[in-house]
Design a protein around this motif. Structure first.
Motif, PDB file in Angstrom:
ATOM      1  N   GLU A 565       0.836  -1.208   0.000  1.00 47.68           N
ATOM      2  CA  GLU A 565       0.000   0.000   0.000  1.00 47.68           C
ATOM      3  C   GLU A 565       0.874   1.263   0.000  1.00 47.68           C
ATOM      4  O   GLU A 565       0.600   2.217  -0.733  1.00 47.68           O
ATOM      5  CB  GLU A 565      -0.907   0.002   1.240  1.00 47.68           C
ATOM      6  N   LEU A 566       1.903   1.252   0.821  1.00 51.98           N
ATOM      7  CA  LEU A 566       2.766   2.427   0.884  1.00 51.98           C
ATOM      8  C   LEU A 566       3.603   2.566  -0.380  1.00 51.98           C
ATOM      9  O   LEU A 566       3.893   3.677  -0.823  1.00 51.98           O
ATOM     10  CB  LEU A 566       3.669   2.351   2.113  1.00 51.98           C
ATOM     11  N   SER A 567       3.997   1.444  -0.961  1.00 55.75           N
ATOM     12  CA  SER A 567       4.757   1.491  -2.200  1.00 55.75           C
ATOM     13  C   SER A 567       3.920   2.079  -3.319  1.00 55.75           C
ATOM     14  O   SER A 567       4.393   2.910  -4.106  1.00 55.75           O
ATOM     15  CB  SER A 567       5.240   0.083  -2.556  1.00 55.75           C
ATOM     16  N   GLN A 568       2.664   1.664  -3.403  1.00 57.95           N
ATOM     17  CA  GLN A 568       1.767   2.211  -4.431  1.00 57.95           C
ATOM     18  C   GLN A 568       1.496   3.697  -4.185  1.00 57.95           C
ATOM     19  O   GLN A 568       1.381   4.484  -5.136  1.00 57.95           O
ATOM     20  CB  GLN A 568       0.462   1.420  -4.442  1.00 57.95           C
ATOM     21  N   ALA A 569       1.413   4.079  -2.925  1.00 58.10           N
ATOM     22  CA  ALA A 569       1.120   5.479  -2.603  1.00 58.10           C
ATOM     23  C   ALA A 569       2.265   6.405  -2.988  1.00 58.10           C
ATOM     24  O   ALA A 569       2.059   7.610  -3.188  1.00 58.10           O
ATOM     25  CB  ALA A 569       0.830   5.617  -1.109  1.00 58.10           C
ATOM     26  N   TYR A 588       8.519  10.583   2.317  1.00 60.78           N
ATOM     27  CA  TYR A 588       7.857  10.622   1.027  1.00 60.78           C
ATOM     28  C   TYR A 588       6.446  11.169   1.172  1.00 60.78           C
ATOM     29  O   TYR A 588       5.764  10.932   2.170  1.00 60.78           O
ATOM     30  CB  TYR A 588       7.779   9.213   0.427  1.00 60.78           C
ATOM     31  N   LYS A 589       6.040  11.899   0.172  1.00 59.15           N
ATOM     32  CA  LYS A 589       4.649  12.299   0.068  1.00 59.15           C
ATOM     33  C   LYS A 589       3.904  11.158  -0.612  1.00 59.15           C
ATOM     34  O   LYS A 589       4.317  10.681  -1.675  1.00 59.15           O
ATOM     35  CB  LYS A 589       4.522  13.579  -0.756  1.00 59.15           C
ATOM     36  N   GLY A 590       2.842  10.702   0.028  1.00 61.20           N
ATOM     37  CA  GLY A 590       2.100   9.583  -0.523  1.00 61.20           C
ATOM     38  C   GLY A 590       0.615   9.899  -0.624  1.00 61.20           C
ATOM     39  O   GLY A 590       0.070  10.662   0.177  1.00 61.20           O
ATOM     40  N   ILE A 591      -0.026   9.316  -1.620  1.00 58.23           N
ATOM     41  CA  ILE A 591      -1.475   9.449  -1.775  1.00 58.23           C
ATOM     42  C   ILE A 591      -2.060   8.043  -1.660  1.00 58.23           C
ATOM     43  O   ILE A 591      -1.806   7.181  -2.504  1.00 58.23           O
ATOM     44  CB  ILE A 591      -1.839  10.086  -3.118  1.00 58.23           C
ATOM     45  N   LEU A 592      -2.801   7.835  -0.584  1.00 58.14           N
ATOM     46  CA  LEU A 592      -3.368   6.521  -0.329  1.00 58.14           C
ATOM     47  C   LEU A 592      -4.495   6.216  -1.308  1.00 58.14           C
ATOM     48  O   LEU A 592      -4.981   7.104  -2.031  1.00 58.14           O
ATOM     49  CB  LEU A 592      -3.892   6.453   1.106  1.00 58.14           C
ATOM     50  N   ALA A 593      -4.902   4.973  -1.324  1.00 55.79           N
ATOM     51  CA  ALA A 593      -5.999   4.555  -2.228  1.00 55.79           C
ATOM     52  C   ALA A 593      -7.274   5.336  -1.949  1.00 55.79           C
ATOM     53  O   ALA A 593      -8.075   5.568  -2.849  1.00 55.79           O
ATOM     54  CB  ALA A 593      -6.235   3.047  -2.074  1.00 55.79           C
ATOM     55  N   THR A 597      -3.805  12.368   1.432  1.00 56.36           N
ATOM     56  CA  THR A 597      -2.379  12.648   1.299  1.00 56.36           C
ATOM     57  C   THR A 597      -1.710  12.492   2.657  1.00 56.36           C
ATOM     58  O   THR A 597      -2.191  13.019   3.663  1.00 56.36           O
ATOM     59  CB  THR A 597      -2.151  14.071   0.774  1.00 56.36           C
ATOM     60  N   VAL A 598      -0.597  11.779   2.680  1.00 56.20           N
ATOM     61  CA  VAL A 598       0.102  11.512   3.929  1.00 56.20           C
ATOM     62  C   VAL A 598       1.597  11.737   3.740  1.00 56.20           C
ATOM     63  O   VAL A 598       2.090  11.838   2.610  1.00 56.20           O
ATOM     64  CB  VAL A 598      -0.127  10.063   4.415  1.00 56.20           C
ATOM     65  N   ALA A 599       2.296  11.817   4.854  1.00 55.03           N
ATOM     66  CA  ALA A 599       3.766  11.855   4.854  1.00 55.03           C
ATOM     67  C   ALA A 599       4.255  10.535   5.437  1.00 55.03           C
ATOM     68  O   ALA A 599       3.868  10.153   6.539  1.00 55.03           O
ATOM     69  CB  ALA A 599       4.276  13.025   5.690  1.00 55.03           C
ATOM     70  N   GLY A 640      10.655  -6.549   6.526  1.00 52.91           N
ATOM     71  CA  GLY A 640      11.864  -5.904   7.018  1.00 52.91           C
ATOM     72  C   GLY A 640      11.806  -4.398   6.984  1.00 52.91           C
ATOM     73  O   GLY A 640      12.828  -3.733   7.109  1.00 52.91           O
ATOM     74  N   GLU A 641      10.608  -3.836   6.798  1.00 52.99           N
ATOM     75  CA  GLU A 641      10.423  -2.391   6.727  1.00 52.99           C
ATOM     76  C   GLU A 641       9.849  -1.868   8.030  1.00 52.99           C
ATOM     77  O   GLU A 641       9.110  -2.576   8.728  1.00 52.99           O
ATOM     78  CB  GLU A 641       9.479  -2.018   5.581  1.00 52.99           C
ATOM     79  N   GLN A 642      10.187  -0.644   8.351  1.00 52.09           N
ATOM     80  CA  GLN A 642       9.544   0.079   9.437  1.00 52.09           C
ATOM     81  C   GLN A 642       9.233   1.479   8.928  1.00 52.09           C
ATOM     82  O   GLN A 642      10.143   2.201   8.521  1.00 52.09           O
ATOM     83  CB  GLN A 642      10.448   0.136  10.672  1.00 52.09           C
ATOM     84  N   ALA A 643       7.975   1.836   8.917  1.00 51.83           N
ATOM     85  CA  ALA A 643       7.563   3.141   8.402  1.00 51.83           C
ATOM     86  C   ALA A 643       6.467   3.710   9.284  1.00 51.83           C
ATOM     87  O   ALA A 643       5.625   2.973   9.809  1.00 51.83           O
ATOM     88  CB  ALA A 643       7.078   3.024   6.969  1.00 51.83           C
ATOM     89  N   LEU A 644       6.491   5.017   9.454  1.00 51.70           N
ATOM     90  CA  LEU A 644       5.460   5.738  10.186  1.00 51.70           C
ATOM     91  C   LEU A 644       4.729   6.647   9.209  1.00 51.70           C
ATOM     92  O   LEU A 644       5.358   7.315   8.383  1.00 51.70           O
ATOM     93  CB  LEU A 644       6.071   6.563  11.310  1.00 51.70           C
ATOM     94  N   VAL A 645       3.396   6.652   9.292  1.00 52.60           N
ATOM     95  CA  VAL A 645       2.565   7.438   8.375  1.00 52.60           C
ATOM     96  C   VAL A 645       1.900   8.547   9.167  1.00 52.60           C
ATOM     97  O   VAL A 645       1.172   8.286  10.129  1.00 52.60           O
ATOM     98  CB  VAL A 645       1.507   6.538   7.689  1.00 52.60           C
TER      99      VAL A 645
END
Length: 902
Positions: A565-569, A588-593, A597-599, A640-645
């Motif tokens: 989901e984050l990769s697509q965003a 990264y600036k991301g746009i969810l499905a 808009t999120v960071a 193996g990823e750690q990300a905060l939205v």
């Protein structure tokens, strides 16, 4: 004094601050590609950590003239590309690491003027390209390694002022390029100068003063380039060799030995002679007057002849030396010769004779013709009266081959200006003085080309400093090795940033290495600019391979995202989606499905945590809910990823808006409301969060603005839980912690004591308030905002430093706002208001606003499209402009601000 502070994690960097400079390897942006570290004369203290050996591309390592202690890390031997290793003028101790012998490309080793001891490593004979060994003024012992004779390019060997013993290695006669051999003040007891040293055909200077040497003075007449001979304060015996020395000889010092015989007539045939000292020997016979009679003196020439305390009984010739000659004869039988005219002039005192005064530089116009308060002055040696701004350079000749400088001033100026591609008049020697060694210290002024400008441009300044700091001056037999003591930019140059555009070191690395000054408690807030990076302190490092399993937890209000989901965003975390980078990782600036808009803050490998620690942080952040805090939306913990939205902040950081590079601006009421919003967010952290939190990295770039310009405090990566109740029911008022924060915003009391309190956040917020009112960063070109505002308030010029782009404002409101900011920035925490008092005062100031101004602002703040736009500014900030080296919050927009001059 500045400190080399701890940076990173792990022992010793993970322990409480201990004054260690730690380096951690990064990617192409970081240490592996740093080529120069030059921190000359920055008043640094602390120790140099072994991690310095990770700078694998480093060419120059320069920490000259600081206060660094501890040992020299052996890991420096890993720096195979190193050409300059400059550690002189510190307090290093211990022995020289054998591993430095691996530095095959090293050109210059300077470790002089430290507290080093032990023997000189034989392994240094492997430095096949080294030309300069400056090891003087330490406590080295043992013998000079004969192995050094294998150094094919060695030019200067300075090992004076140590505790060396043994003999002088005869093997050194094989050093084909050796020009300076300076070994004064060692203990070569009973040693002699090897006869083979006559083969040192390139030798310019031999100095063996006070080395406990014996035997005969060697015949040095075969050394065609010899200029300087100092064999004083030894136990040499026998006569002085009579063969004529080189015409280049300026100095012969054989004083304080046990020499006998007569003064060689050949000394009368030395045209460049400046000093002949035979004091305290048993020399007999006549004084050859030809020593001064056969010389042709110009206005700058001088000759000192010191023959005191010998057995000289006569003079061959008239005793009538020129004014340029200083002759000392006290303590000789000749002084009893009543028939010798003027003999009393040279015998009655140790001073004796006449000397010359060095000519002063002249100028075509009086100094009053130039505005000296702006560091602009007349250009000397110029036929016309012209005013320009010089740069000032502290410079020292470490082993010159003369004893009197004036005859060589013209040659010296030519030597400097030719290399710098300047005209002769552009260099002025402001002053000079001989120091123990002897070494020649001087202060130079370099003036711009009067045909082009009254000031140097930045590229010219960078070029000049580059020549000095990289030893690009050609080798000089006469002037010997030199060292740069300081490079001072005053007046119109005081705001110049010579690091701008420099590719060798990233801003992040500079922020990590450059540190602050603590001169006194009164100005600690100004100068507590410590090496502090936005890094979390962790006890371990983890790789993505160790976190391949999914991390999952159910938290109300926080969504668990899949990596897909984050990769697509973010279009597979494409470069075009990247909006920032911080200590945690890229953002990264991301746009969810859903269209939201999120960071997205994606952890890099060095920031990865254990599963438990990561989930604990998510739970911690999820409990923080306030209108003036940036909210956590979700997280990802798989593959193996750690990300905060986080929620996305389209209007960027407060620092963006008040920067003089921003085309749009904020009026006074907007700034006041932003200050109040930020204060309320911090008050929530202190009093309502469960448990309470100290932020400890409050700054303008961590205050973000949403669509309506509502202030939201961001970045809790450095936050610490406030103290909790102990077993007896009491709550301590501080917590002890590693110092973290951002230079300029850092509470000086926290920096000094490592005790973090709620008042530490108050101090940082106070700096933000002053920044809001002036538009000036907390530290700019060496000036500290808190100190400058304090000074303006005391001098009654407060309104002269207010940001002219704020538009109209009620003076009473601004005065109270500034008073609040200065109150928050008191040095002593107990003198600062609480965050509750800060919020209350800001609300009171808001109530003082005229109703029309307050209502107008309410309408404006509802839409960012209504923000005031400033198209021209007539007032130039007295502080100038600075591009910040400290990265701000990462949750910002990609707004590109056009640059508009103030």
């Amino acid at each position: 004094m500045k400190h080399l502070d701890n940076w990173g994690r792990g022992d010793p960097c993970g322990s409480p601050w201990n004054g260690v400079l730690c380096f951690h390897e990064t990617d192409n942006d970081g240490f592996l590609h740093v080529r120069e570290i030059q921190l000359l004369n920055m008043n640094l203290s602390g120790t140099l950590a072994p991690e310095v050996g990770k700078f694998s591309h480093l060419n120059i390592l320069d920490f000259m003239w600081n206060h660094i202690t501890g040992s020299i890390p052996k890991e420096i031997g890993n720096l195979s590309n190193l050409t300059l290793l400059l550690l002189n003028g510190n307090q290093f101790s211990g022995s020289l690491p054998d591993e430095l012998g691996s530095l095959a490309n090293l050109d210059r080793l300077q470790v002089d003027e430290n507290n080093l001891s032990g023997t000189l490593p034989k392994s240094y004979a492997n430095m096949s390209n080294v030309k300069h060994f400056h090891l003087n003024n330490n406590s080295f012992s043992g013998q000079l390694p004969p192995e050094f004779s294998r150094l094919p390019k060695l030019v200067h060997l300075l090992v004076d002022n140590n505790n060396l013993s043994g003999i002088l290695p005869p093997e050194y006669s094989a050093l084909a390029y050796l020009s300076i051999l300076q070994l004064d003040n060692n203990r070569f007891i009973g040693g002699e100068i090897p006869e083979s040293y006559q083969n040192l055909s390139r030798l310019i200077k031999i100095s063996l003063r006070n080395c406990s040497m014996e035997g005969a003075v060697p015949d040095l007449s075969q050394m065609a380039n010899l200029s300087y001979i100092d064999l004083s304060w030894n136990n040499f015996t026998g006569p002085i060799p009579t063969n004529k020395l080189s015409d280049n000889v300026t100095t012969i010092d054989l004083s304080h030995n046990n020499l006998n015989g007569s003064i060689p007539e050949s000394f009368s045939l030395l045209p460049a002679l400046q000093m002949l000292s035979l004091e305290n020997n048993s020399i007999s016979g006549s004084i050859p007057a030809g020593i001064w009679q056969n010389k042709s003196f110009n206005a700058t020439a001088r000759l000192s002849v010191d023959l005191r305390y010998n057995s000289l009984s006569n003079i061959s010739g008239d005793l009538n030396p020129p004014q340029n000659v200083t002759l000392r004869l006290r303590g000789n039988p000749v002084c009893n010769g009543a028939n010798i005219q003027n003999i009393h002039l040279f015998c009655d005192s140790d001073a004796g004779g006449n000397g010359t005064i060095d000519p002063a530089a002249s100028t075509a116009c009086p100094i009053t013709a130039c505005p000296v308060d702006q560091h602009i002055e007349p250009v000397p040696d110029l036929e016309k009266c012209y005013c320009a701004a010089p740069i000032r350079i502290g410079y020292r000749l470490k082993s010159p081959s003369f004893t009197h400088f004036p005859p060589y001033i013209f040659a010296f100026k030519s030597y400097i200006t030719h290399t710098l591609k300047m005209d002769h008049y552009q260099l002025s020697i402001d002053s000079y003085a001989w120091e123990k060694g002897p070494r020649l210290r001087m202060y130079l002024k370099l003036f711009p080309d009067v045909n082009n400008s009254r000031v140097f441009n930045v590229s010219e300044l960078q070029y000049i400093r580059y020549i000095y700091t990289t030893w690009h001056f050609p080798g000089s037999d006469l002037f010997g090795p030199y060292e740069l003591l300081n490079f001072t930019l005053l007046g119109p140059y005081s705001s110049v940033n010579l690091e701008a555009g420099k590719s060798g070191m990233s801003k992040g690395v500079l922020a990590g290495i450059l540190v602050g000054v603590i001169a006194s408690a009164a100005i600690a807030s100004v100068l507590a600019t410590v090496l502090i990076m936005r890094r979390k302190n962790r006890s371990r490092q983890f790789s993505r391979n160790n976190l391949s399993s999914k991390i999952s937890i159910k938290i109300d209000g926080v969504k668990e995202f899949t990596f897909r989901e984050l990769s697509q965003a973010t279009c597979n975390f494409s470069y075009s989606a990247q909006v920032g980078r911080g200590g945690y990782g890229k953002v990264y600036k991301g746009i969810l499905a859903s269209g939201t808009t999120v960071a997205i803050k994606r952890a890099e490998e060095r920031s990865l945590q254990g599963k438990r620690e990561f989930l604990t942080e998510i739970q911690f952040l999820s409990r923080l809910h306030h209108r003036n805090l940036v909210s956590l939306v979700g997280y990802c913990g798989e593959n193996g990823e750690q990300a905060l939205v986080y929620e996305y902040m389209p209007n960027g950081t407060l620092r963006d808006w008040i920067s003089d590079k921003c085309e749009r601006t904020l009026n006074f009421v907007m700034r006041l409301r932003i200050a109040l919003g930020a204060a309320k967010g911090i008050l929530y952290l202190h009093t309502e969060a469960n448990p309470p939190i100290f932020h400890r990295d409050i700054k303008a770039s961590n205050i973000l603005l949403d669509t309506n310009l509502t202030a939201k405090v961001a970045d809790f990566g450095l936050s610490r839980l406030a103290p909790v109740m102990d077993d007896e029911g009491s709550v301590p008022h501080h917590i002890s912690t590693i110092v973290k924060g951002t230079p300029g915003y850092l509470d000086p009391e926290y920096f000094l004591t490592h005790q973090l309190t709620d008042k530490s956040d108050v101090y940082s917020l106070g700096v933000v308030f002053l920044e809001l009112l002036t538009g000036v960063p907390p530290i700019l070109h060496g000036k500290n905002l808190v100190r400058e505002v304090n000074a303006a308030q005391k001098s009654g010029s407060l309104f002269g430093i207010i940001d002219s782009r704020m538009g109209d404002y009620p003076s009473e409101c601004v005065e109270r706002f500034i008073a609040l900011g200065l109150s928050c920035c008191q040095d002593k925490p107990e003198m600062r208001p609480s965050m509750t008092d800060v919020v209350r005062e800001l609300e009171d100031v808001l109530q003082l606003l005229p109703e029309s101004m307050a209502m107008s602002d309410n309408n404006t703040s509802r839409s960012s499209s209504s923000i005031t736009t400033t198209t021209s500014f007539s007032n130039v900030s007295k502080y100038g402009r600075m591009a910040s080296d400290v990265s701000g919050s990462d949750l910002t927009s990609t707004i590109m601000h056009s640059i508009t001059p103030r």
